[in-house]
Design an enzyme around this catalytic site. Sequence first.
Site, PDB file in Angstrom:
ATOM      1  N   TYR A  98      -9.225   5.107   7.903  1.00 31.94           N
ATOM      2  CA  TYR A  98      -9.364   5.446   9.315  1.00 31.94           C
ATOM      3  C   TYR A  98     -10.436   6.515   9.402  1.00 31.94           C
ATOM      4  O   TYR A  98     -10.247   7.620   8.889  1.00 31.94           O
ATOM      5  CB  TYR A  98      -8.057   6.009   9.878  1.00 31.94           C
ATOM      6  CG  TYR A  98      -6.948   4.983  10.079  1.00 31.94           C
ATOM      7  CD1 TYR A  98      -6.145   4.559   9.019  1.00 31.94           C
ATOM      8  CD2 TYR A  98      -6.688   4.462  11.345  1.00 31.94           C
ATOM      9  CE1 TYR A  98      -5.132   3.630   9.213  1.00 31.94           C
ATOM     10  CE2 TYR A  98      -5.668   3.538  11.554  1.00 31.94           C
ATOM     11  CZ  TYR A  98      -4.895   3.126  10.488  1.00 31.94           C
ATOM     12  OH  TYR A  98      -3.896   2.207  10.693  1.00 31.94           O
TER      13      TYR A  98
ATOM     14  N   LYS B 171       1.590  -0.049  15.320  1.00 34.90           N
ATOM     15  CA  LYS B 171       3.008  -0.081  15.660  1.00 34.90           C
ATOM     16  C   LYS B 171       3.468  -1.294  16.468  1.00 34.90           C
ATOM     17  O   LYS B 171       4.665  -1.582  16.541  1.00 34.90           O
ATOM     18  CB  LYS B 171       3.378   1.181  16.473  1.00 34.90           C
ATOM     19  CG  LYS B 171       3.445   2.442  15.656  1.00 34.90           C
ATOM     20  CD  LYS B 171       4.682   2.461  14.798  1.00 34.90           C
ATOM     21  CE  LYS B 171       4.581   3.403  13.639  1.00 34.90           C
ATOM     22  NZ  LYS B 171       4.388   2.812  12.322  1.00 34.90           N
TER      23      LYS B 171
ATOM     24  N   HIS C 131       0.844  -1.200   0.000  1.00 34.47           N
ATOM     25  CA  HIS C 131       0.000   0.000   0.000  1.00 34.47           C
ATOM     26  C   HIS C 131       0.875   1.244   0.000  1.00 34.47           C
ATOM     27  O   HIS C 131       1.846   1.317   0.732  1.00 34.47           O
ATOM     28  CB  HIS C 131      -0.894   0.042   1.246  1.00 34.47           C
ATOM     29  CG  HIS C 131      -2.016  -0.952   1.214  1.00 34.47           C
ATOM     30  ND1 HIS C 131      -3.068  -0.901   2.093  1.00 34.47           N
ATOM     31  CD2 HIS C 131      -2.255  -2.003   0.387  1.00 34.47           C
ATOM     32  CE1 HIS C 131      -3.915  -1.890   1.818  1.00 34.47           C
ATOM     33  NE2 HIS C 131      -3.431  -2.576   0.800  1.00 34.47           N
TER      34      HIS C 131
ATOM     35  N   TYR D 121       4.094   6.562  10.201  1.00 31.40           N
ATOM     36  CA  TYR D 121       3.283   5.393   9.863  1.00 31.40           C
ATOM     37  C   TYR D 121       4.102   4.358   9.088  1.00 31.40           C
ATOM     38  O   TYR D 121       4.042   3.169   9.389  1.00 31.40           O
ATOM     39  CB  TYR D 121       2.050   5.819   9.059  1.00 31.40           C
ATOM     40  CG  TYR D 121       0.973   4.758   9.017  1.00 31.40           C
ATOM     41  CD1 TYR D 121      -0.081   4.765   9.928  1.00 31.40           C
ATOM     42  CD2 TYR D 121       1.014   3.730   8.087  1.00 31.40           C
ATOM     43  CE1 TYR D 121      -1.062   3.782   9.907  1.00 31.40           C
ATOM     44  CE2 TYR D 121       0.041   2.741   8.056  1.00 31.40           C
ATOM     45  CZ  TYR D 121      -0.994   2.773   8.962  1.00 31.40           C
ATOM     46  OH  TYR D 121      -1.962   1.790   8.947  1.00 31.40           O
TER      47      TYR D 121
ATOM     48  N   PRO E 209      -3.723   0.112  19.139  1.00 32.54           N
ATOM     49  CA  PRO E 209      -3.460  -0.344  17.763  1.00 32.54           C
ATOM     50  C   PRO E 209      -3.644   0.715  16.661  1.00 32.54           C
ATOM     51  O   PRO E 209      -3.321   0.448  15.506  1.00 32.54           O
ATOM     52  CB  PRO E 209      -4.435  -1.504  17.586  1.00 32.54           C
ATOM     53  CG  PRO E 209      -5.477  -1.331  18.627  1.00 32.54           C
ATOM     54  CD  PRO E 209      -4.861  -0.593  19.755  1.00 32.54           C
TER      55      PRO E 209
HETATM   56  P1  RFL Z   1       3.071 -11.787  21.505  1.00 34.28           P
HETATM   57  O1  RFL Z   1       2.704 -11.877  20.067  1.00 34.28           O
HETATM   58  O2  RFL Z   1       2.029 -11.551  22.505  1.00 34.28           O
HETATM   59  O3  RFL Z   1       3.833 -13.145  21.839  1.00 34.28           O
HETATM   60  C1  RFL Z   1       4.141 -13.533  23.147  1.00 34.28           C
HETATM   61  C2  RFL Z   1       4.137 -15.050  23.223  1.00 34.28           C
HETATM   62  O4  RFL Z   1       4.512 -15.465  24.541  1.00 34.28           O
HETATM   63  C3  RFL Z   1       3.668 -16.522  24.950  1.00 34.28           C
HETATM   64  N1  RFL Z   1       3.663 -16.578  26.417  1.00 34.28           N
HETATM   65  C4  RFL Z   1       4.374 -17.476  27.134  1.00 34.28           C
HETATM   66  N2  RFL Z   1       5.159 -18.488  26.766  1.00 34.28           N
HETATM   67  C5  RFL Z   1       5.727 -19.222  27.751  1.00 34.28           C
HETATM   68  N3  RFL Z   1       5.526 -18.991  29.066  1.00 34.28           N
HETATM   69  C6  RFL Z   1       4.742 -17.981  29.481  1.00 34.28           C
HETATM   70  N4  RFL Z   1       4.551 -17.745  30.776  1.00 34.28           N
HETATM   71  C7  RFL Z   1       4.114 -17.164  28.491  1.00 34.28           C
HETATM   72  N5  RFL Z   1       3.297 -16.102  28.537  1.00 34.28           N
HETATM   73  C8  RFL Z   1       3.040 -15.757  27.281  1.00 34.28           C
HETATM   74  C9  RFL Z   1       2.332 -16.181  24.331  1.00 34.28           C
HETATM   75  O5  RFL Z   1       1.495 -17.320  24.194  1.00 34.28           O
HETATM   76  C10 RFL Z   1       2.756 -15.627  22.971  1.00 34.28           C
HETATM   77  O6  RFL Z   1       2.844 -16.637  21.981  1.00 34.28           O
HETATM   78  O7  RFL Z   1       4.205 -10.678  21.757  1.00 34.28           O
HETATM   79  P2  RFL Z   1       5.372 -10.124  20.770  1.00 34.28           P
HETATM   80  O8  RFL Z   1       6.118 -11.271  20.150  1.00 34.28           O
HETATM   81  O9  RFL Z   1       6.089  -9.114  21.578  1.00 34.28           O
HETATM   82  O10 RFL Z   1       4.620  -9.414  19.573  1.00 34.28           O
HETATM   83  C11 RFL Z   1       3.845  -8.260  19.776  1.00 34.28           C
HETATM   84  C12 RFL Z   1       2.632  -8.228  18.836  1.00 34.28           C
HETATM   85  O11 RFL Z   1       1.929  -9.455  18.931  1.00 34.28           O
HETATM   86  C13 RFL Z   1       1.682  -7.071  19.135  1.00 34.28           C
HETATM   87  O12 RFL Z   1       2.410  -5.916  19.446  1.00 34.28           O
HETATM   88  C14 RFL Z   1       0.761  -6.752  17.943  1.00 34.28           C
HETATM   89  O13 RFL Z   1      -0.122  -7.797  17.682  1.00 34.28           O
HETATM   90  C15 RFL Z   1      -0.026  -5.482  18.201  1.00 34.28           C
HETATM   91  N6  RFL Z   1      -0.963  -5.135  17.111  1.00 34.28           N
HETATM   92  C16 RFL Z   1      -0.523  -4.552  15.948  1.00 34.28           C
HETATM   93  N7  RFL Z   1       0.792  -4.363  15.747  1.00 34.28           N
HETATM   94  C17 RFL Z   1       1.231  -3.861  14.566  1.00 34.28           C
HETATM   95  O14 RFL Z   1       2.456  -3.691  14.404  1.00 34.28           O
HETATM   96  N8  RFL Z   1       0.391  -3.515  13.529  1.00 34.28           N
HETATM   97  C18 RFL Z   1      -0.941  -3.688  13.641  1.00 34.28           C
HETATM   98  O15 RFL Z   1      -1.652  -3.439  12.678  1.00 34.28           O
HETATM   99  C19 RFL Z   1      -1.451  -4.183  14.901  1.00 34.28           C
HETATM  100  N9  RFL Z   1      -2.762  -4.368  15.055  1.00 34.28           N
HETATM  101  C20 RFL Z   1      -2.330  -5.420  17.235  1.00 34.28           C
HETATM  102  C21 RFL Z   1      -3.211  -5.006  16.177  1.00 34.28           C
HETATM  103  C22 RFL Z   1      -2.827  -6.125  18.316  1.00 34.28           C
HETATM  104  C23 RFL Z   1      -4.169  -6.406  18.386  1.00 34.28           C
HETATM  105  N10 RFL Z   1      -4.605  -7.167  19.499  1.00 34.28           N
HETATM  106  C24 RFL Z   1      -5.493  -8.241  19.404  1.00 34.28           C
HETATM  107  C25 RFL Z   1      -3.896  -7.037  20.764  1.00 34.28           C
HETATM  108  C26 RFL Z   1      -4.551  -5.264  16.253  1.00 34.28           C
HETATM  109  C27 RFL Z   1      -5.049  -5.939  17.358  1.00 34.28           C
HETATM  110  C28 RFL Z   1      -6.542  -6.157  17.390  1.00 34.28           C
HETATM  111  C1  PHB Z   2      -5.277  -4.559  10.945  1.00 33.36           C
HETATM  112  O1  PHB Z   2      -5.359  -4.748   9.707  1.00 33.36           O
HETATM  113  O2  PHB Z   2      -5.508  -5.460  11.761  1.00 33.36           O
HETATM  114  C2  PHB Z   2      -4.907  -3.222  11.455  1.00 33.36           C
HETATM  115  C3  PHB Z   2      -4.539  -2.228  10.567  1.00 33.36           C
HETATM  116  C4  PHB Z   2      -4.188  -0.975  11.044  1.00 33.36           C
HETATM  117  C5  PHB Z   2      -4.226  -0.714  12.400  1.00 33.36           C
HETATM  118  C6  PHB Z   2      -4.582  -1.717  13.299  1.00 33.36           C
HETATM  119  C7  PHB Z   2      -4.933  -2.977  12.828  1.00 33.36           C
HETATM  120  O3  PHB Z   2      -3.910   0.529  12.843  1.00 33.36           O
END
Ligand code: RFL
Ligand code: PHB
Length: 380
Positions: free
Chosen positions: A193, A285, A72, A372, A281
């Site tokens: 957005y 980031k 994109h 971004y 979110p």
């Molecule tokens: P994770 O992915 O949470 O992975 C951590 C892992 O550790 C495990 N764990 C354990 N394992 C062993 N012993 C324990 N005691 C443990 N406790 C936990 C867990 O099961 C898991 O597998 O952390 P990590 O690797 O730091 O990654 C971070 C990302 O996952 C997170 O920042 C993003 O998902 C946030 N996020 C977004 N980030 C973006 O860069 N771009 C996006 O568009 C974006 N959109 C989002 C998001 C997060 C969302 N949610 C659901 C929180 C959209 C949403 C809706």
């Molecule tokens: C997504 O596609 O899940 C998404 C995209 C942009 C955001 C957060 C989540 O800012």
Amino acid sequence: MRTQVGIVGAGPAGLLLSHLLARQGIDSVVLEARSREYVEQRVRAGVLEHPTVELLREVGLAERLDRQGLAHQGIRLRFDSADHRIDFADLVGRGIVVYGQQEVVKDLIAARLADGGDIRFGVTDVRLDGVTGDPVIHFGDGEELRCDVIAGCDGFHGVSRAEVPHTAFDRRYPFAWLGILAHAAPIHDELVYANHPDGFALYSMRSPEVTRLYLQVPPDTDATDWSDAQVWDELQRRLGTEINEGPLLEKGVTGMRSFVAEPMRHGRLFLAGDAAHIVPPTGAKGMNLAVADVRVLADALGSYLRGGSETGIDAYSDTCLRRVWRAEHFSWWMTTMLHAGDDDPFARRLQLAQLQQTVSSRAAATTLAENYVGLPHGAL
Ligand code: RFL
Ligand code: PHB
């Protein structure tokens, strides 16, 4: 059992760290509480910043991303019933790639396993010990993993952060996101957005067949409070366009929080990713910050474990926190600019003034675009 780096957590941070270390000839073992199926299906982030994509290419992890990722060159901001495009390509000469986090996780797991990597899924009762001396990770039924250093990559609800004496900076927002994943072809080719007086809405996608959409909802919302028909109606209303409907593949509520733990290291324990910091979110980031942390950590651990230099590990926390706070600010700014507040007309006017400036001033639009698409790794 002994390894050089004991990694807790097989999310993007832990898995990528293991891959980057292996490229330098450093051994690691990844301990993950959940099953492989669970971590490969967990629906989360979707936006990869330019520096994230570049890194994944550089280290041989982008073969499927380059085939299936959606490149994109901009996003749309919608407010006052009109759409405004922020043209990343024109403003900063770089773009983003939309590719699901769980696809990144699948690619990382496949690459590690093909390379003889050691990932233990379904591990119970992880406990860290000796983090300022000889680190040991206890787990399962009396098992022990001895290591030179521990990387706490276990996300926000993991066990590692509690072992690091830290100052916590915490902010909660008075709203949450209801997110759906639907089997419906996207009708927009870029993310939208939308700031609507009744609440924020976000139009995103995963593939030519799958749409990802979010609605601002009250923080105590239960996903089952909303029927599928209500979700679609509200999305169309707030986004101000027709959208293709389809069967829901997922529906869930995500809380909104900003959190930073300082410092990100204690002795031989290093925190990375969500274990150390959370962003709302809206700025997309979270996963990108996790990637940036482990890139710095892999370099620092390489110098330490191969050459005995402590310069990199001593600078680790400060180096990461500069980028973390930049992303915290950007994510807070996007969040406050786009969400509906509690009927405060003054705040509403300020939001609209900020949005107007962002879409009409090239300097302001460039600031959004630069943040971004992601500041180059190492730039801070
Ligand atoms: P994770 O992915 O949470 O992975 C951590 C892992 O550790 C495990 N764990 C354990 N394992 C062993 N012993 C324990 N005691 C443990 N406790 C936990 C867990 O099961 C898991 O597998 O952390 P990590 O690797 O730091 O990654 C971070 C990302 O996952 C997170 O920042 C993003 O998902 C946030 N996020 C977004 N980030 C973006 O860069 N771009 C996006 O568009 C974006 N959109 C989002 C998001 C997060 C969302 N949610 C659901 C929180 C959209 C949403 C809706
Ligand atoms: C997504 O596609 O899940 C998404 C995209 C942009 C955001 C957060 C989540 O800012």
